[in-house]
Scaffold this motif. Structure first.
Motif, PDB file in Angstrom:
ATOM      1  N   GLY A 124      14.171 -53.892  42.574  1.00  0.00           N
ATOM      2  CA  GLY A 124      14.716 -52.623  43.034  1.00  0.00           C
ATOM      3  C   GLY A 124      15.014 -51.598  41.963  1.00  0.00           C
ATOM      4  N   CYS A 125      14.314 -51.640  40.813  1.00  0.00           N
ATOM      5  CA  CYS A 125      14.554 -50.610  39.802  1.00  0.00           C
ATOM      6  C   CYS A 125      14.185 -49.239  40.378  1.00  0.00           C
ATOM      7  CB  CYS A 125      13.733 -50.880  38.542  1.00  0.00           C
ATOM      8  SG  CYS A 125      14.028 -49.659  37.229  1.00  0.00           S
ATOM      9  N   PRO A 126      15.107 -48.266  40.358  1.00  0.00           N
ATOM     10  CA  PRO A 126      14.849 -46.976  41.010  1.00  0.00           C
ATOM     11  C   PRO A 126      13.669 -46.205  40.432  1.00  0.00           C
ATOM     12  CG  PRO A 126      17.185 -47.235  40.497  1.00  0.00           C
ATOM     13  CD  PRO A 126      16.470 -48.347  39.803  1.00  0.00           C
ATOM     14  N   THR A 133       3.101 -50.674  33.607  1.00  0.00           N
ATOM     15  CA  THR A 133       4.043 -51.323  32.690  1.00  0.00           C
ATOM     16  C   THR A 133       5.455 -51.058  33.212  1.00  0.00           C
ATOM     17  OG1 THR A 133       4.193 -49.361  31.266  1.00  0.00           O
ATOM     18  CG2 THR A 133       2.559 -51.042  30.669  1.00  0.00           C
ATOM     19  N   ALA A 134       6.373 -51.964  32.907  1.00  0.00           N
ATOM     20  CA  ALA A 134       7.740 -51.803  33.384  1.00  0.00           C
ATOM     21  C   ALA A 134       8.375 -50.594  32.701  1.00  0.00           C
ATOM     22  CB  ALA A 134       8.552 -53.057  33.098  1.00  0.00           C
ATOM     23  N   GLU A 177       5.038 -64.953  37.518  1.00  0.00           N
ATOM     24  CA  GLU A 177       5.152 -63.509  37.351  1.00  0.00           C
ATOM     25  C   GLU A 177       6.612 -63.092  37.154  1.00  0.00           C
ATOM     26  OE1 GLU A 177       1.478 -62.476  40.470  1.00  0.00           O
ATOM     27  OE2 GLU A 177       3.537 -61.975  40.995  1.00  0.00           O
ATOM     28  N   TYR A 178       6.782 -61.819  36.804  1.00  0.00           N
ATOM     29  CA  TYR A 178       8.097 -61.190  36.827  1.00  0.00           C
ATOM     30  C   TYR A 178       7.925 -59.802  37.420  1.00  0.00           C
ATOM     31  CZ  TYR A 178       6.656 -58.651  32.604  1.00  0.00           C
ATOM     32  OH  TYR A 178       5.986 -57.848  31.690  1.00  0.00           O
ATOM     33  N   ALA A 179       9.022 -59.229  37.897  1.00  0.00           N
ATOM     34  CA  ALA A 179       8.945 -57.922  38.552  1.00  0.00           C
ATOM     35  C   ALA A 179      10.237 -57.158  38.342  1.00  0.00           C
ATOM     36  CB  ALA A 179       8.685 -58.093  40.046  1.00  0.00           C
ATOM     37  N   VAL A 180      10.133 -55.824  38.455  1.00  0.00           N
ATOM     38  CA  VAL A 180      11.319 -54.964  38.533  1.00  0.00           C
ATOM     39  C   VAL A 180      11.251 -54.124  39.806  1.00  0.00           C
ATOM     40  CG1 VAL A 180      11.736 -54.897  36.054  1.00  0.00           C
ATOM     41  CG2 VAL A 180      10.220 -53.187  37.084  1.00  0.00           C
TER      42      VAL A 180
END
Length: 334
Positions: A124-126, A133-134, A177-180
């Motif tokens: 849930g990064c706004p 890329t993050a 994986e990873y996520a924002v």
């Protein structure tokens, strides 16, 4: 336009409140330490005495109940000195394609890493959006998507292992994986990355007939047995698990019958936690002990801490759900 937005907001609040009332949140899952771990072989007799938790599945952005079977996923979890083991059972009609991942079921576990990470929108990064890329400032929203498994390159009943050097699983597409954010996720890619996940999947239907009749008495269920190392070389992209401690956890399922023609869509997945709450995954040690979340640890009154946590979480998680509702509308082009 302002009036339309206000009407939409009022509808979203009412809609989320109704879904919240109809869905029972599972607050925690106990994952005991065992001397002998179950084999990943699809045999339910390997998991006989381990607690089964029935957790409701609801649309991550639609908030609608999962429409097949009783709408729940059955979850079992144990760990030993080195690894954690899961068994997930999701009711649903069989579908499989060697050409199209979206016409196969898919799953993922989710472990909260960043202190601000939400279950809704996989972090849930706004500022995440649809990214390559993050974005800067999104680290506090990081989620470990372990064992994100899409099935078209696999066979039922086969156990697939991990791989070194990165999170991508070129054989079974069982990626680490990873996520924002839901559209801002990556294979583990730092210099210590690897894929520690092992897994096997089955379907219990005796016929394995694709496009089985909706509403059939016994459409069967998908079984996913999965395991990973408690500790991994990369604390950058993997949640580090420890016996005697708890971690916020979620499970996601993509339904291959979301669309009869196309299969599932990325935003169409179903999640635990009534589409708003993490589940506390409690890795109790051999003495049955657990070190719980920071709120409990910092309070002298454990009961009071639980009440306060629930009260504070209500507004936060409903806000997350409303945010997810608007994200869904944006993804749908509304």
């Amino acid at each position: 336009m302002v009036l339309a937005n206000n009407i939409l907001l009022a509808f979203a609040i009412s809609f989320v409140a109704q879904v919240s009332a109809d869905c029972t949140v599972i607050e925690s899952i106990t994952c005991p330490k065992v001397p002998t771990a179950p084999s990943l072989n699809g045999n339910p007799e390997a998991w006989p005495d381990f607690e089964v938790v029935d957790a409701p599945l609801t649309g991550s952005h639609s908030f609608q109940p999962y429409p097949q079977g009783n709408g729940n996923v059955k979850i079992q979890c144990v760990h030993d000195d080195n690894r954690i083991y899961f068994r997930f059972e999701v009711p649903g009609r069989f579908r499989f394609s060697k050409e199209h991942d979206k016409q196969c079921a898919a799953v993922s576990t989710m472990f909260k890493m960043g202190e601000l990470a939400t279950l809704v929108d996989m972090g849930g990064c706004p500022t995440a959006g649809d990214c390559t890329t993050a974005p800067e400032g999104c680290d506090p929203y990081k989620v470990d998507l372990g064992g994100h498994w899409e099935l078209k390159t696999t066979e039922m009943g086969v156990t697939y292992g991990g791989n070194e050097g990165h999170g991508n699983d070129a054989v079974a597409n069982k990626d680490d994986e990873y996520a924002v954010g839901a559209l801002c996720r990556f294979d583990d890619d730092d210099d210590k990355a690897s894929n520690e996940w092992e897994g096997l999947w089955l379907h219990t239907s005796s016929t394995k007939v694709e496009r089985a009749v909706a509403g059939a008495d016994d459409p069967g269920s998908y079984i996913f047995e999965m395991s990973r190392s408690l500790q991994t070389p990369s604390a950058e992209t993997d949640a580090q698990l420890e016996s005697g401690k708890a971690i916020d956890f979620g499970f996601a399922f993509w339904d291959p019958y979301e669309s009869e023609e196309d299969g599932w869509s990325a935003p169409g997945h179903y999640v635990t936690g009534c589409s708003k709450d993490w589940i506390s995954l409690r890795l109790v040690n051999e003495d049955g002990d657990i070190v719980d979340n920071e709120l409990e640890e910092s309070s002298g009154d454990e009961g009071s801490a639980r009440v306060d946590e629930g009260t504070n979480a209500a507004s936060d998680t409903d806000s997350n759900a409303i945010y997810g509702f608007f994200a869904f509308l944006l993804l749908a082009g509304l």
